[in-house]
Design a protein around this motif. Structure first.
Motif, mmCIF file in Angstrom:
data_model
loop_
_atom_site.group_PDB
_atom_site.id
_atom_site.type_symbol
_atom_site.label_atom_id
_atom_site.label_comp_id
_atom_site.label_asym_id
_atom_site.label_seq_id
_atom_site.Cartn_x
_atom_site.Cartn_y
_atom_site.Cartn_z
ATOM 1 N N HIS A 1 46.246 11.343 10.530
ATOM 2 C CA HIS A 1 47.248 11.628 11.557
ATOM 3 C C HIS A 1 47.069 10.736 12.778
ATOM 4 O O HIS A 1 47.741 10.944 13.794
ATOM 5 C CB HIS A 1 47.207 13.106 11.946
ATOM 6 C CG HIS A 1 48.118 13.943 11.115
ATOM 7 N ND1 HIS A 1 49.080 14.767 11.640
ATOM 8 C CD2 HIS A 1 48.237 14.056 9.765
ATOM 9 C CE1 HIS A 1 49.737 15.366 10.662
ATOM 10 N NE2 HIS A 1 49.245 14.951 9.515
ATOM 11 N N ASP A 2 46.171 9.780 12.685
ATOM 12 C CA ASP A 2 46.010 8.775 13.736
ATOM 13 C C ASP A 2 45.331 7.573 13.097
ATOM 14 O O ASP A 2 45.455 7.379 11.892
ATOM 15 C CB ASP A 2 45.224 9.347 14.931
ATOM 16 C CG ASP A 2 45.701 8.782 16.277
ATOM 17 O OD1 ASP A 2 46.042 7.584 16.334
ATOM 18 O OD2 ASP A 2 45.728 9.528 17.265
ATOM 19 N N ASP A 3 44.605 6.790 13.856
ATOM 20 C CA ASP A 3 44.088 5.513 13.374
ATOM 21 C C ASP A 3 42.920 5.696 12.395
ATOM 22 O O ASP A 3 41.974 6.413 12.692
ATOM 23 C CB ASP A 3 43.616 4.669 14.560
ATOM 24 C CG ASP A 3 44.665 4.626 15.664
ATOM 25 O OD1 ASP A 3 45.800 4.220 15.381
ATOM 26 O OD2 ASP A 3 44.340 5.033 16.797
ATOM 27 N N ASP B 1 42.068 10.664 13.748
ATOM 28 C CA ASP B 1 41.458 9.453 13.200
ATOM 29 C C ASP B 1 40.593 9.806 11.983
ATOM 30 O O ASP B 1 40.181 10.940 11.802
ATOM 31 C CB ASP B 1 40.573 8.783 14.252
ATOM 32 C CG ASP B 1 41.357 8.198 15.411
ATOM 33 O OD1 ASP B 1 42.462 8.675 15.683
ATOM 34 O OD2 ASP B 1 40.831 7.275 16.064
ATOM 35 N N PHE B 2 40.259 8.790 11.204
ATOM 36 C CA PHE B 2 39.287 8.948 10.129
ATOM 37 C C PHE B 2 37.875 8.581 10.593
ATOM 38 O O PHE B 2 36.927 9.306 10.344
ATOM 39 C CB PHE B 2 39.670 8.103 8.916
ATOM 40 C CG PHE B 2 40.682 8.744 8.009
ATOM 41 C CD1 PHE B 2 40.721 10.119 7.820
ATOM 42 C CD2 PHE B 2 41.597 7.960 7.332
ATOM 43 C CE1 PHE B 2 41.659 10.702 6.968
ATOM 44 C CE2 PHE B 2 42.541 8.536 6.478
ATOM 45 C CZ PHE B 2 42.568 9.898 6.292
ATOM 46 N N ILE B 3 37.715 7.397 11.214
ATOM 47 C CA ILE B 3 36.395 6.948 11.666
ATOM 48 C C ILE B 3 36.511 6.441 13.085
ATOM 49 O O ILE B 3 37.411 5.653 13.397
ATOM 50 C CB ILE B 3 35.833 5.816 10.770
ATOM 51 C CG1 ILE B 3 35.651 6.297 9.325
ATOM 52 C CG2 ILE B 3 34.504 5.305 11.312
ATOM 53 C CD1 ILE B 3 35.194 5.183 8.393
ATOM 54 N N GLN B 4 35.584 6.848 13.938
ATOM 55 C CA GLN B 4 35.533 6.314 15.287
ATOM 56 C C GLN B 4 34.087 5.984 15.658
ATOM 57 O O GLN B 4 33.185 6.805 15.464
ATOM 58 C CB GLN B 4 36.103 7.316 16.287
ATOM 59 C CG GLN B 4 36.010 6.800 17.702
ATOM 60 C CD GLN B 4 37.190 7.180 18.575
ATOM 61 O OE1 GLN B 4 37.044 7.216 19.781
ATOM 62 N NE2 GLN B 4 38.338 7.436 17.995
ATOM 63 N N PHE B 5 33.879 4.761 16.155
ATOM 64 C CA PHE B 5 32.603 4.351 16.732
ATOM 65 C C PHE B 5 32.790 4.311 18.239
ATOM 66 O O PHE B 5 33.610 3.548 18.743
ATOM 67 C CB PHE B 5 32.190 2.965 16.244
ATOM 68 C CG PHE B 5 31.881 2.884 14.774
ATOM 69 C CD1 PHE B 5 30.585 3.065 14.311
ATOM 70 C CD2 PHE B 5 32.879 2.610 13.855
ATOM 71 C CE1 PHE B 5 30.294 2.979 12.956
ATOM 72 C CE2 PHE B 5 32.606 2.521 12.497
ATOM 73 C CZ PHE B 5 31.302 2.705 12.045
#
Length: 572
Positions: free
Chosen positions: A320-322, A298-302
């Protein structure tokens, strides 16, 4: 006026690729922490190199990474902001190059921190981008010529390739693997599409040889000419041993005008933090580098955040993911020692070890099959891991609550902390070259997704799920507005409301309060909206153009109180 500090005053030397800037950066951040009042720490323009041997090491447990795997407890952190308030780190024109496996920066236990203007990259990316620059048949056998970026390190060993990171002072390589590695996604530069798929580069290989410095010829045992000229095979392992960047147990943190050229591990993670903003940032591999992957996952995850979660005016290209995922965590109810005590467990192997509750937090118990609430309570006491050590069990949490709960809840219920749920604003961003979804969001507070551009997502552009069986990412949406966005030929439904409930609860829906308005949909064989178990959908004033095969614009399953307006028509 803030006190001004300069990393070069502590010994950092921009433009010296063989000089480790880590000791100077540590000293500068120590001085910033010790200063009274606001501080601005400046990185003058230039390139700074940071090695892991002298980086900060911290035992940390981070959502969606390696769970409680003891091999990866300690994270190496290039820039560590710890227990520091009122700090600005500024670096227009400064480029920080990380060596080995590291987290670019971490903000821990801090308030009012701003990081702006810096560019982050890694000397040897942990994703191998191999472009097919030649293909054909010679002497009755197929061959490919693949080209890898200058930053990629490898050795040809017989009929195999060993990819690897840099040699470390401590011995060995930072990482290594062979041939196709464990995971592949394919990028088509001409069609500007990226998808997950099988990797044919190393099937039935007869020989491998180096043709030029970055060009590798692979000859095969079959005769059919490969038909993938121009495609890029992006290969990596599956181990998310570091967060790419981390905001942990902090509040009022802003990441502004940062350029992330590559994030190893699991992107920028904001965990159990409050009021986090990401604005004007670019997530994209360096232009003209031969690289296409800007992120390992992912790029950003909260995760488990509260207050405001804001992402605006950013470019997301080549994960490579959300690109964006906003969620909480369902915990499995594993034991019920008495009517006021709950023994909870982290069920997913990639998430464990960090605290979830504080006294006074409200929790909701849900039926795992229907995702419907069956009880609410307030936390009185909690025994849980700290997220910073392994003194307490890392997979279990013991909570006492203020009310007596029914017997027999073990095994079929899950628990969510509904206090730690943020409001969300995702506005004016661009998403491209994404193999998965563009935005995942599950939070019960107000969500606005507005004026974004989604180009050729591999799956749905906006995905609203929630499940207590697979990823255990909670919970329902209650107030979601999707307005003024452009959806350009996604690989799945442009908007997919897909709670992973396995049994219906008559008269009840998982999600509710969804408004889809003033959007532009250009679609090829997929619906604009595919919704399951959602109440109160309002779909109006949208433009839909369908290309390719005839497909319904709207698909509804177990939804009610729905108002759909297509081409000016009223409700069906």
């Amino acid at each position: 006026m803030p006190a001004l500090l300069d990393v070069t005053d502590f010994g950092a030397l921009p433009g010296h690729p063989h000089t480790d800037a880590a000791p100077a950066v540590r000293a500068a951040l120590r001085a910033a922490r010790a200063a009274a009042g606001p501080v601005q720490l400046r990185f003058p323009p230039g390139e700074y190199h940071l090695w892991p041997d002298r980086a900060h090491g911290r035992e940390l447990y981070v959502s969606n990474t390696v769970g409680d795997d003891p091999r990866h407890r300690v994270k190496s952190i290039a820039l560590l902001v710890e227990a520091t308030d009122d700090l600005v780190i500024a670096g227009e024109g400064a480029r920080l190059v990380l060596h080995g496996l590291q987290t670019t920066f971490a903000v821990l236990d801090s308030q009012r921190v701003r990081v702006e203007g810096l560019e982050f990259d890694i000397a040897v990316p942990t994703v191998v981008d191999a472009t097919v620059v030649g293909a054909g048949v010679a002497a009755g056998r197929a061959y490919r010529l693949i080209r890898v970026p200058a930053a990629t390190l490898f050795s040809v060993e017989g009929a195999s390739i060993r990819w690897h990171g840099e040699a470390l002072e401590s011995g060995g390589f930072a990482w290594s693997g062979r041939d196709a590695l464990a995971y592949t996604q394919i990028h088509d530069p001409a069609g500007q599409r990226t998808w997950r798929g099988p990797n044919p580069l190393f099937e039935d290989v007869r020989s491998i040889r180096l043709v030029r410095e970055r060009d590798i010829r692979i000859d095969y045992g079959y005769a059919e000419e490969p038909a993938d000229l121009g495609l890029v095979y992006s290969m990596r392992s599956r181990t998310r041993d570091h967060p790419g960047a981390l905001v942990l147990d902090s509040c009022d943190v802003t990441l502004s005008r940062l350029r992330f050229r590559f994030l190893h591990g699991f992107g920028v993670v904001a965990q159990t933090s409050r009021d986090v903003t990401v604005e004007g940032c670019e997530f994209r591999a360096p232009p003209d580098s031969g690289r296409h992957s800007a992120g390992f996952a992912d790029f950003i995850q909260f995760s488990g955040c509260s207050g405001r979660a804001v992402v605006r005016d950013c470019l997301f290209d080549g994960p490579h993911d959300d690109p964006i995922n906003v969620h909480g965590s369902y915990l499995r109810l594993a034991g019920q020692p008495d009517p006021r005590t709950l023994e909870l467990a982290y069920p997913h192997p990639e998430t464990a070890g960090f605290p979830q509750f504080a006294a006074g937090d409200q929790v909701e118990l849900v039926d795992r099959a229907t995702l419907q609430a069956i009880a609410t309570a307030t936390v009185r006491t909690v025994r849980q891991p700290s997220g910073r050590d392994h003194d307490q069990p890392l997979r279990t949490i013991l909570v006492t609550v203020d009310v007596e709960l029914p017997d027999g809840l073990v095994g079929w219920t899950a628990v969510e902390n509904v206090t730690r749920t943020p409001t969300v604003r995702i506005v004016r961003n661009i998403f491209r070259n994404v193999p998965t979804r563009g935005v995942l969001v599950t939070t019960r507070r107000a969500v606005l997704i507005e004026e974004n551009r989604f180009e050729h997502m591999g799956m749905a552009a906006i995905y609203v799920s929630g499940d207590a069986a697979e990823w255990w990412e909670s919970g329902p949406v209650r107030d979601l507005t999707i307005r003024g966005n452009k959806f350009i030929e996604p690989g799945g439904p442009a908007i997919h409301l897909d709670p992973r409930s396995t049994r219906r609860a008559p008269g009840h829906a998982v999600h509710s309060g969804v408004v889809v308005t003033e959007n532009q949909f250009v679609l090829d064989g997929v619906p604009a909206l595919d919704a399951k178990s959602t109440r109160g959908i309002r779909f109006r004033d949208n433009s839909i153009v369908q290309r390719g095969q005839e497909t319904p614009d709207i698909v509804l399953r177990s939804c009610f109180d729905v108002r759909i307006e297509l081409d000016g028509a009223g409700p069906p």
